[in-house]
Design an enzyme around this catalytic site. Structure first.
Site, short mmCIF file in Angstrom:
data_model
loop_
_atom_site.label_atom_id
_atom_site.label_comp_id
_atom_site.label_asym_id
_atom_site.label_seq_id
_atom_site.Cartn_x
_atom_site.Cartn_y
_atom_site.Cartn_z
N GLY A 172 7.99 -0.52 -44.41
CA GLY A 172 9.16 -0.87 -43.60
C GLY A 172 9.23 -2.36 -43.32
N ASP A 173 8.10 -2.95 -42.95
CA ASP A 173 8.06 -4.39 -42.71
C ASP A 173 8.35 -5.17 -43.98
OD1 ASP A 173 7.05 -4.80 -39.85
OD2 ASP A 173 5.61 -3.37 -40.62
#
Length: 405
Positions: A172-173
């Site tokens: 996600g990051d």
């Protein structure tokens, strides 16, 4: 033959990194890999927490050597007025500012986007946060795991009869970081097209982690809106496209076999000795195969039960069926494709210990990325950066004494 420009395509671009951990720093890392000068501001009290994450060497994370390569580390106490003044000075001189604090934090320090834009209309600021700069959730802490969950990735990951699972990296990051890079490049292009560094039009690039993940969710929205279909977890299979799944060979290795093209499916069945399935009229097209997914998967698994990984891949390659072993990092380090593509770089720590890092992607033919140095020690570039701003040795010494650095 193209002449390679070791300076990189972003040579001359100045980037200020304000933030910690993954999304913002990964975004800045990529710009630095392609030639931008990246100044990373860290707290004098230990610096970025990622310095202590996962496997350490001499007290510093091995991850740090990758995540902060080519960056200059400047320690600034942003709770100190003089520290904030230096950060503002750097921000006004930067082409791109990358930050991943909670919304509102930079505004308290007088280095928010609108505050900088008032002094320099060409300001480009990439803001990465859990939920973006607006909306009812903007002030909540945002982590990659939450973005993956809210953005839809976790819901479709794993097996149908078990709770959702996470991908084994901070996807996600990292996806948010890539959106930040793309946004920064588009904003830079617009700024240069409207007058350049001094007179051009800057803008804010607002990246929300959950939206970056949501952007990868293929056809989820129209499938639900038009047909009421909610895509569910399907384990290692590609839903609605048959056969494409993960199977286990007799030596315990896992292999992905994608026999979902009509002609490919027939070649796969013939290679497995399943002439009955290869000639079955119902299985000639994907819609027919979907109705018999379990039968087909069982047949492929039964064949894999008779094969070791090398034998299976040899047969599948000869039949021109897309297939691949699921690699561990051990597999990658000796794989001929990784080696031929020069996907590992040899470097050394300060004490001379050798270490391999992943090579830089994507590969540009004329201006490829380049590792100038691995992650710096905390405050390694304090004197260099501050001297470039006009501070004398006496000024720097006084700021150290006063706790600014």
């Amino acid at each position: 033959m193209t002449t390679k420009n070791i300076a990189g395509p972003l040579a001359g671009i100045k980037v200020l990194e304000l933030g910690t951990l993954i999304a913002g720093p990964f975004c800045a890392r990529m710009l630095g890999e392609f030639g931008a000068e990246v100044i990373k501001i860290e707290s004098p009290d230990g610096g970025d927490p990622i310095r202590k994450w996962r496997v350490l060497k001499d007290g510093t994370s091995l991850w740090w050597s990758v995540q902060s390569r080519n960056k200059k580390s400047l320690t600034l106490n942003l709770k100190h007025a003089r520290g904030r003044a230096i950060a503002r000075q750097l921000a006004l001189e930067a082409d791109i500012i990358i930050e991943n604090y909670r919304p509102g934090v930079l505004e308290k320090w007088d280095i928010g986007y609108e505050q900088l834009k008032a002094a320099n209309p060409a300001t480009i600021m990439v803001r990465l946060s859990g939920f973006g700069q607006t909306g009812p959730m903007k002030d909540l802490p945002g982590f990659g795991a939450i973005g993956e969950s809210m953005g839809g990735l976790r819901y479709v990951s794993g097996h149908a009869d078990r709770p959702p699972v996470r991908v084994g990296v901070s996807i996600g990051d990292s996806v948010a970081a890539l959106h930040g890079v793309i946004g920064a490049m588009m904003a830079l292009r617009h700024r240069d097209a409207t007058g350049g560094r001094l007179k051009g039009e800057g803008q804010m690039v607002d990246v929300a982690l959950y939206e970056s993940v949501f952007n990868l969710m293929e056809s989820l929205v129209p499938e639900f809106d038009h047909a009421g279909v909610v895509r569910e977890r399907t384990g290692g299979a590609l839903p609605g496209i048959v056969p494409s799944n993960t199977y286990t060979t007799r030596d315990g290795e896992n292999v992905v076999i994608a026999g979902n093209g009509d002609a490919i499916f027939k070649r796969l069945m013939l290679a497995m000795g399943r002439i009955d399935l290869a000639g079955d009229p119902q299985l000639e097209r994907n819609d027919g195969r979907v109705q018999r997914t379990q039968e087909i998967d069982d047949a492929i698994q039964a064949w894999c039960d008779t094969q070791d990984i090398d034998g299976a891949l040899t047969v599948l390659k000869a039949a021109d069926v897309p297939a691949g072993k699921i690699y561990s990092v051990r597999d990658m380090m000796t794989d001929p494709q990784f080696v031929a593509r020069e996907m590992f770089e040899q470097h050394h720590f300060a004490d001379g210990t050798p270490v391999k890092l992943p090579a830089i992607s994507p590969k540009l033919s004329a201006t490829p990325g380049h590792t100038k140095w691995i992650g710096p020690s905390l405050g390694q570039h304090n004197d260099e950066v501050l001297r470039s701003l006009g501070y004398s040795a006496e000024d720097i010494a006084a700021m150290k004494q006063d706790g600014v650095l």
